[in-house]
Design a protein around this motif. Structure first.
Motif, PDB file in Angstrom:
ATOM      1  N   GLN A 306       0.816  -1.209   0.000  1.00  0.00           N
ATOM      2  CA  GLN A 306       0.000   0.000   0.000  1.00  0.00           C
ATOM      3  C   GLN A 306       0.854   1.266   0.000  1.00  0.00           C
ATOM      4  O   GLN A 306       0.466   2.278  -0.589  1.00  0.00           O
ATOM      5  CB  GLN A 306      -0.926  -0.001   1.214  1.00  0.00           C
ATOM      6  N   SER A 307       2.046   1.212   0.613  1.00  0.00           N
ATOM      7  CA  SER A 307       2.876   2.412   0.782  1.00  0.00           C
ATOM      8  C   SER A 307       3.944   2.579  -0.286  1.00  0.00           C
ATOM      9  O   SER A 307       4.408   3.698  -0.521  1.00  0.00           O
ATOM     10  CB  SER A 307       3.553   2.382   2.161  1.00  0.00           C
ATOM     11  N   ALA A 308       4.371   1.505  -0.932  1.00  0.00           N
ATOM     12  CA  ALA A 308       5.511   1.566  -1.851  1.00  0.00           C
ATOM     13  C   ALA A 308       5.205   2.440  -3.057  1.00  0.00           C
ATOM     14  O   ALA A 308       4.095   2.424  -3.596  1.00  0.00           O
ATOM     15  CB  ALA A 308       5.891   0.163  -2.301  1.00  0.00           C
ATOM     16  N   LYS A 309       6.201   3.201  -3.479  1.00  0.00           N
ATOM     17  CA  LYS A 309       6.099   4.049  -4.666  1.00  0.00           C
ATOM     18  C   LYS A 309       6.691   3.375  -5.901  1.00  0.00           C
ATOM     19  O   LYS A 309       6.698   3.961  -6.986  1.00  0.00           O
ATOM     20  CB  LYS A 309       6.823   5.376  -4.431  1.00  0.00           C
ATOM     21  N   ALA A 310       7.202   2.157  -5.737  1.00  0.00           N
ATOM     22  CA  ALA A 310       7.835   1.427  -6.841  1.00  0.00           C
ATOM     23  C   ALA A 310       7.470  -0.049  -6.708  1.00  0.00           C
ATOM     24  O   ALA A 310       7.069  -0.510  -5.628  1.00  0.00           O
ATOM     25  CB  ALA A 310       9.351   1.613  -6.808  1.00  0.00           C
ATOM     26  N   PRO A 311       7.593  -0.829  -7.781  1.00  0.00           N
ATOM     27  CA  PRO A 311       7.276  -2.261  -7.718  1.00  0.00           C
ATOM     28  C   PRO A 311       8.154  -2.998  -6.713  1.00  0.00           C
ATOM     29  O   PRO A 311       9.330  -2.675  -6.533  1.00  0.00           O
ATOM     30  CB  PRO A 311       7.548  -2.746  -9.145  1.00  0.00           C
ATOM     31  N   VAL A 312       7.581  -3.995  -6.047  1.00  0.00           N
ATOM     32  CA  VAL A 312       8.302  -4.800  -5.074  1.00  0.00           C
ATOM     33  C   VAL A 312       8.672  -6.144  -5.691  1.00  0.00           C
ATOM     34  O   VAL A 312       8.232  -6.493  -6.786  1.00  0.00           O
ATOM     35  CB  VAL A 312       7.471  -5.014  -3.798  1.00  0.00           C
ATOM     36  N   LEU A 313       9.461  -6.908  -4.945  1.00  0.00           N
ATOM     37  CA  LEU A 313       9.929  -8.219  -5.404  1.00  0.00           C
ATOM     38  C   LEU A 313       9.697  -9.234  -4.298  1.00  0.00           C
ATOM     39  O   LEU A 313       9.920  -8.940  -3.117  1.00  0.00           O
ATOM     40  CB  LEU A 313      11.413  -8.146  -5.756  1.00  0.00           C
ATOM     41  N   LEU A 314       9.234 -10.420  -4.667  1.00  0.00           N
ATOM     42  CA  LEU A 314       9.117 -11.537  -3.746  1.00  0.00           C
ATOM     43  C   LEU A 314       9.956 -12.683  -4.304  1.00  0.00           C
ATOM     44  O   LEU A 314       9.705 -13.150  -5.419  1.00  0.00           O
ATOM     45  CB  LEU A 314       7.663 -11.985  -3.580  1.00  0.00           C
ATOM     46  N   THR A 315      10.959 -13.141  -3.560  1.00  0.00           N
ATOM     47  CA  THR A 315      11.859 -14.187  -4.040  1.00  0.00           C
ATOM     48  C   THR A 315      11.664 -15.474  -3.245  1.00  0.00           C
ATOM     49  O   THR A 315      11.110 -15.461  -2.138  1.00  0.00           O
ATOM     50  CB  THR A 315      13.328 -13.739  -3.941  1.00  0.00           C
ATOM     51  N   ASN A 316      12.152 -16.575  -3.827  1.00  0.00           N
ATOM     52  CA  ASN A 316      12.122 -17.879  -3.165  1.00  0.00           C
ATOM     53  C   ASN A 316      10.724 -18.176  -2.630  1.00  0.00           C
ATOM     54  O   ASN A 316      10.545 -18.569  -1.480  1.00  0.00           O
ATOM     55  CB  ASN A 316      13.138 -17.924  -2.029  1.00  0.00           C
ATOM     56  N   ALA A 317       9.714 -17.964  -3.467  1.00  0.00           N
ATOM     57  CA  ALA A 317       8.326 -17.997  -3.013  1.00  0.00           C
ATOM     58  C   ALA A 317       7.527 -19.075  -3.723  1.00  0.00           C
ATOM     59  O   ALA A 317       7.931 -19.620  -4.751  1.00  0.00           O
ATOM     60  CB  ALA A 317       7.679 -16.625  -3.245  1.00  0.00           C
ATOM     61  N   THR A 318       6.351 -19.340  -3.146  1.00  0.00           N
ATOM     62  CA  THR A 318       5.394 -20.275  -3.730  1.00  0.00           C
ATOM     63  C   THR A 318       4.006 -19.874  -3.253  1.00  0.00           C
ATOM     64  O   THR A 318       3.876 -19.250  -2.184  1.00  0.00           O
ATOM     65  CB  THR A 318       5.698 -21.724  -3.300  1.00  0.00           C
ATOM     66  N   PRO A 319       2.944 -20.165  -3.993  1.00  0.00           N
ATOM     67  CA  PRO A 319       1.603 -19.863  -3.494  1.00  0.00           C
ATOM     68  C   PRO A 319       1.277 -20.699  -2.256  1.00  0.00           C
ATOM     69  O   PRO A 319       1.532 -21.905  -2.224  1.00  0.00           O
ATOM     70  CB  PRO A 319       0.692 -20.231  -4.670  1.00  0.00           C
ATOM     71  N   LEU A 320       0.722 -20.067  -1.246  1.00  0.00           N
ATOM     72  CA  LEU A 320       0.362 -20.768  -0.018  1.00  0.00           C
ATOM     73  C   LEU A 320      -0.646 -21.868  -0.283  1.00  0.00           C
ATOM     74  O   LEU A 320      -0.610 -22.928   0.357  1.00  0.00           O
ATOM     75  CB  LEU A 320      -0.203 -19.762   0.996  1.00  0.00           C
ATOM     76  N   SER A 321      -1.548 -21.656  -1.245  1.00  0.00           N
ATOM     77  CA  SER A 321      -2.573 -22.651  -1.537  1.00  0.00           C
ATOM     78  C   SER A 321      -2.008 -23.902  -2.200  1.00  0.00           C
ATOM     79  O   SER A 321      -2.666 -24.934  -2.244  1.00  0.00           O
ATOM     80  CB  SER A 321      -3.648 -22.042  -2.446  1.00  0.00           C
ATOM     81  N   ILE A 322      -0.788 -23.812  -2.710  1.00  0.00           N
ATOM     82  CA  ILE A 322      -0.153 -24.962  -3.363  1.00  0.00           C
ATOM     83  C   ILE A 322       0.875 -25.627  -2.455  1.00  0.00           C
ATOM     84  O   ILE A 322       0.992 -26.850  -2.417  1.00  0.00           O
ATOM     85  CB  ILE A 322       0.497 -24.528  -4.692  1.00  0.00           C
ATOM     86  N   CYS A 323       1.638 -24.820  -1.722  1.00  0.00           N
ATOM     87  CA  CYS A 323       2.683 -25.377  -0.846  1.00  0.00           C
ATOM     88  C   CYS A 323       2.841 -24.496   0.385  1.00  0.00           C
ATOM     89  O   CYS A 323       3.130 -23.301   0.261  1.00  0.00           O
ATOM     90  CB  CYS A 323       4.007 -25.478  -1.597  1.00  0.00           C
TER      91      CYS A 323
END
Length: 451
Positions: A306-323
């Protein structure tokens, strides 16, 4: 001597002029029925025509209409001219299918794995594959296993996180971060394979030279010593991303994801993302640094988005609904659905879920699931079962994964947000604040008293 068939016999039993043994001389991989032909080619015939090849590989044209009725309704000159046009058009069709139609389109219907692998290897020479969860070497030298992993998986760029133990918070975390940056620079300087980069353009140029680009960053905001000045200094040393927290390492300004029930949390730390954390975030945006949020608590992730002024990054991730695993960041679907609004990218680690190694089919299902939730512009790779080339070769069989979509997946989306962040550089106000003393007063924090 064979008798010459009569005209009445020919009208009832027309002679077949086409031989069946020339099939697929016009096209190597894909059946013609699977190709959507451009209007310039299809305008020569209607929906009832079929294409066949003669003995010499030159396509012939036959129609389902009765030939005697067609001749009776047209003049011979007009019929002959139309046949010439059809012949020229079909020759152009074969030429187009041999070289003009994209190779990926041909490969989608192909069952030849080696052909698809060759296509993927060629594509990865054009666009660097950015590895989002690469494990840096533990020694001061790149050993053979590290180099083999990079070469074998056709990796064009890696994110190199400078890891600092969570227990060093309030102690020597900043010093350990500086030593980690120095170590990364010495390792890459001694290798002809890897080169530290600081921008998207440098990453592309390094890939063109055949080297592996290294984007260096800090894995955990506790290594910043709750200081905006330290953040700016680390940027000047070449760090281009910051993971706001590492797993279960909450700072006085950002709450980390907690996976263990017996984990102790200090009373004065934030349970989400406080005002000083927002200033840290905006200063990262001003500097032009990637902000990594995968190990934040769910409420903190939502606050950052909500606060970021630029795109963020999520690394080493997976959907919670899958894993749902403690070894990687499991991201809820409603967080993934907010990425299009922010412009951010999630780099999926599809190598394993906990102790179980994922199959290629399971990995492809996870990619398609996240694409459905977040969109093709907000997904990347950070780990694959067996190899990236095999995963992408199997993914290319699906029509929705054309050349452009695969290039976005392997690294194009990360390059995009790098460039977007670079355009925001120095456009936000400079922050000079210190963290409030009450946020750290109960900790054994080694800091000289301010005057």
């Amino acid at each position: 001597m064979n008798p010459v068939p009569s005209r009445e016999f020919l009208e009832v039993h027309p002679l077949h002029q086409h031989q069946p043994h020339c099939k697929q001389q016009c096209f190597v991989f894909t059946e013609i029925s699977d190709i959507e032909l451009p209007a310039e080619i299809t305008k020569f015939g209607g929906g009832n025509e079929k294409i066949r090849c003669s003995n010499g590989g030159i396509p012939s044209y036959t129609s389902k209409k009765d030939s005697s009725s067609e001749l009776s309704g047209e003049r011979p000159e007009r019929s002959r001219g139309r046949k010439i046009l059809l012949g020229v058009g079909l020759v152009l069709l074969c030429i187009g299918m041999a070289g003009g139609i994209p190779l990926a389109l041909q490969l989608r219907s192909s069952s030849l794995l080696e052909a698809r692998l060759s296509f993927i290897r060629r594509l990865l020479t054009e666009s660097p594959l950015i590895e989002g969860s690469w494990k840096p070497p533990t020694t001061t030298n790149l050993n053979s296993s590290n180099l083999f992993e990079v070469r074998q998986n056709h990796i064009g760029a890696v994110l190199w996180p400078i890891a600092v133990p969570c227990g060093a918070q309030y102690l020597d975390a900043v010093q350990l971060a500086l030593e980690g940056i120095d170590k990364a620079k010495r390792i890459t300087a001694a290798s002809d394979l890897m080169h530290i980069v600081e921008s998207a353009d440098e990453m592309e140029q390094t890939h063109i030279r055949g080297e592996v680009a290294v984007l260096m960053g800090i894995s955990g905001g506790h290594a910043l010593g709750t200081s905006l000045a330290v953040l700016r200094s680390i940027y000047l040393l070449g760090a281009r991303f910051v993971a706001i927290t590492s797993l279960e390492c909450t700072t006085p300004w950002a709450a980390a994801a907690i996976r263990r029930r017996d984990h102790l949390i200090e009373e004065n730390v934030t349970n989400s993302f406080n005002e000083f954390g927002e200033k840290m975030l905006l200063e990262m945006n001003r500097l032009g640094m990637l902000v990594e949020i995968s190990q934040l608590s769910e409420s903190a992730m939502l606050a950052v988005l909500q606060s970021a002024k630029a795109p963020v990054l999520l690394t080493n991730a997976t959907p919670l609904s899958i894993c749902n695993s403690t070894s990687i960041a499991s991201i809820p679907d409603h967080v993934l659905s907010l990425l299009p609004e922010n412009g951010g990218v999630v780099l999926l680690n599809l190598e394993r879920c906990g102790d179980r190694t994922l199959s290629v089919r399971e990995a492809i299902n996870a990619i398609n699931y996240v694409r459905k939730v977040s969109g093709v512009d907000h997904i990347g790779l950070g780990g694959a079962p067996k190899s990236y080339a095999l995963l992408l070769a199997e993914l290319a069989r699906d029509r929705v994964w054309g050349n452009a979509a695969i290039k976005k997946l392997v690294g194009g989306n990360v390059m995009r947000i790098l460039r977007e962040i670079e355009t925001l550089k120095s456009r936000l106000p400079l922050y000079e604040e210190w963290i409030p003393h009450e946020s750290i007063e109960s900790n054994s924090y080694c800091r000289y008293p301010e005057s």
